[in-house]
Scaffold this active site. Structure first.
Site, PDB file in Angstrom:
ATOM      1  N   HIS A   1      17.906  11.902  15.008  1.00  0.00           N
ATOM      2  CA  HIS A   1      17.702  10.605  15.660  1.00  0.00           C
ATOM      3  C   HIS A   1      17.253  10.775  17.108  1.00  0.00           C
ATOM      4  CE1 HIS A   1      18.601   6.360  14.445  1.00  0.00           C
ATOM      5  NE2 HIS A   1      18.332   6.156  15.729  1.00  0.00           N
TER       6      HIS A   1
ATOM      7  N   TYR B   1      17.961   0.043   8.541  1.00  0.00           N
ATOM      8  CA  TYR B   1      19.373   0.268   8.833  1.00  0.00           C
ATOM      9  C   TYR B   1      20.139  -0.654   7.890  1.00  0.00           C
ATOM     10  CZ  TYR B   1      18.267   2.401  13.401  1.00  0.00           C
ATOM     11  OH  TYR B   1      17.814   3.198  14.408  1.00  0.00           O
TER      12      TYR B   1
ATOM     13  N   SER C   1      10.863  -0.566  12.908  1.00  0.00           N
ATOM     14  CA  SER C   1      12.323  -0.460  12.863  1.00  0.00           C
ATOM     15  C   SER C   1      12.962  -1.786  12.485  1.00  0.00           C
ATOM     16  CB  SER C   1      12.847  -0.015  14.231  1.00  0.00           C
ATOM     17  OG  SER C   1      14.253  -0.118  14.296  1.00  0.00           O
TER      18      SER C   1
ATOM     19  N   LYS D   1      15.989   9.198   6.018  1.00  0.00           N
ATOM     20  CA  LYS D   1      15.810   9.703   7.377  1.00  0.00           C
ATOM     21  C   LYS D   1      17.173   9.971   8.020  1.00  0.00           C
ATOM     22  CE  LYS D   1      13.470   8.517  11.734  1.00  0.00           C
ATOM     23  NZ  LYS D   1      14.619   8.545  12.665  1.00  0.00           N
TER      24      LYS D   1
ATOM     25  N   THR E   1      17.491   4.995   6.975  1.00  0.00           N
ATOM     26  CA  THR E   1      18.110   5.816   8.017  1.00  0.00           C
ATOM     27  C   THR E   1      19.612   5.889   7.774  1.00  0.00           C
ATOM     28  OG1 THR E   1      16.390   5.273   9.610  1.00  0.00           O
ATOM     29  CG2 THR E   1      18.471   6.072  10.497  1.00  0.00           C
TER      30      THR E   1
ATOM     31  N   GLN F   1      11.526   0.892   8.328  1.00  0.00           N
ATOM     32  CA  GLN F   1      12.750   1.679   8.474  1.00  0.00           C
ATOM     33  C   GLN F   1      13.948   0.757   8.353  1.00  0.00           C
ATOM     34  OE1 GLN F   1      14.579   1.429  11.722  1.00  0.00           O
ATOM     35  NE2 GLN F   1      16.271   2.558  10.801  1.00  0.00           N
TER      36      GLN F   1
ATOM     37  N   GLY G   1      12.054  15.911  19.107  1.00  0.00           N
ATOM     38  CA  GLY G   1      11.663  16.964  20.038  1.00  0.00           C
ATOM     39  C   GLY G   1      10.183  17.226  20.152  1.00  0.00           C
TER      40      GLY G   1
END
Length: 440
Positions: free
Chosen positions: A299, A159, A135, A275, A185, A157, A332
């Protein structure tokens, strides 16, 4: 019925005692047979603030609960008399091979959950032959992840930050460190309301207060590791003192649009996946932009509560875009059966976040290994019981989504004058309320 005392010779074969395991960590992990077991261990061994940051979601946590319930509310359709003596769990995803149909999702502040952090996740992923994702707000540098997983697949990933130059510096470092895929993302214009963190007063780094000291007493190993290892360092900033929500709001750029995807793609030499896709229209729009993959994700329920359920969205996205791009799903997933269901409904790959972090908090690198081992065994067992010998053979005929959260139809246009009712109207017949649907 005639009874007698057993003879000593008959008792001897029964008196085989398991050798005592002297390693406490190994002993704990051996008792975990599901991800839920790892979660229970993690909760006992991790301070409340760090555990709740990992375990929690936004607001009332409805999105997370619904996503997990969606996986529980499925029905498998096994085929019999198939040769499943050997099962191939490997897949090709985003330009490379993965030995299993799941990878490790990007997670922020990972060394706060357990001191080994991203290095444990990356090295375990490399050993298992699956991708590891770092991240932007990870607590290990791209170079550190590469060191921990030198021969495996590492993904970065992104941001997009308000400081675009800083964002691109991170991207350049990841590319130089050999990362092969960029996960952009897009569901974070602002931070979600993660209320557990607010109630706990959770900050970066964790502060020693009377309540945290009391909470630490039964968890000395976590605090010992935290206080005696190198201070938290972030991939995206040098230091921070404040809440996680304040940090994220200071970083996220709410001005990012579809046009920025083209620019980001031009900066990256490898594969690009987007994403945070939560609607079919947005999935089609980013695929039209030429990205290599999409990640259906809300998320982990940590941004917009009551967001769409990715597993329910999957069938409609697969029907439109299967073969045009690669479809990844997260949010999940708590078992190998969840992963198999997602693959059958059209996903090419899945990502696990909390499932891996529960293992990390339960036992560091060995705990991550145990989480991967549990998921692998569940995938193989589920595939064999379905009569499926390879991931490629899974298809929608193998699973039905049993959906209780059926969308309410929008109101029809205003009607004209009501027709005159007959004297003896025919009874109105309605569809059975138990009828199942295959998509949301």
């Amino acid at each position: 019925m005639e009874r007698r005392f057993p003879r000593p010779a008959e008792l001897t074969p029964l008196l085989h005692f398991k050798k005592f395991e002297t390693n406490g960590r190994a002993r704990r992990l051996a008792k975990a047979h599901t991800i839920a077991d790892l979660r229970a261990i993690a909760k006992r061994r991790t301070p409340k603030g760090a555990f709740d940051y990992t375990d929690g979601a936004a607001e009332a946590e409805l999105s997370l609960g619904r996503a997990r319930r969606a996986f529980r509310e499925i029905e498998f359709h096994p085929a019999i008399l198939r040769d499943v003596s050997n099962v191939d769990t490997s897949v090709q995803i985003l330009g490379g091979r993965s030995a299993l149909p799941f990878g490790i999702a990007p997670t922020g502040f990972t060394r706060m959950m357990q001191a080994e952090g991203e290095r444990a996740g990356a090295s375990a992923a490399g050993a298992a032959g699956i991708p590891f994702s770092l991240s932007t707000v990870g607590t290990t540098s791209p170079e550190g992840v590469r060191e921990a997983n030198p021969d495996g697949r590492n993904w970065f990933q992104l941001y997009m930050q308000k400081d675009r130059d800083k964002s691109m510096q991170l991207v350049e470092r990841a590319a130089a460190a050999g990362f092969d895929t960029l996960l952009v993302t897009v569901d974070v214009p602002v931070a979600g309301a993660r209320l557990r963190d607010s109630y706990n007063g959770f900050t970066i780094p964790p502060q020693l207060t009377p309540s945290t000291v009391l909470n630490a007493i039964p968890r000395p190993e976590w605090w010992w590791n935290f206080l005696t290892t190198e201070p938290l360092a972030f991939a995206s900033l040098s230091e921070w003192k404040g809440t996680i929500g304040e940090l994220l709001d200071s970083l996220f750029d709410p001005t990012v649009t579809f046009d920025d995807l083209d620019w980001i793609r031009d900066q990256w030499p490898g594969k690009v996946a987007v994403k945070g896709i939560q609607t079919l229209d947005d999935a089609k729009r980013v695929v039209d932009r030429g990205v290599d993959g999409i990640v259906l994700s809300n998320h982990g329920g940590r941004q917009l509560d009551r967001a769409p359920i990715p597993f329910h969205l999957l069938p409609s996205v697969a029907a439109e875009l299967k073969g045009k791009t690669q479809i990844v799903l997260d949010t999940g997933i708590m078992s190998g059966a969840d992963i198999v269901a997602a693959l059958a409904m059209g996903a090419d790959f899945t990502l696990v976040g909390r499932a891996y972090l529960y293992g990390l908090m339960a036992g560091g690198r060995e705990g991550v290994d145990r989480a991967i081992e549990i998921l692998t065994k569940e995938i193989v067992r589920t595939m064999k019981l379905l009569g499926v010998a390879s991931v490629a053979d899974l298809n929608p005929d193998h699973v039905t989504q049993l959906q209780r959260l059926v969308p309410v139809a929008p109101p029809a246009a205003a009607p004209g004058p009501a027709p005159r009712r007959p004297r003896n109207p025919a009874p109105i017949r309605t569809a059975s309320p138990n009828r199942t649907r295959s998509s949301s």
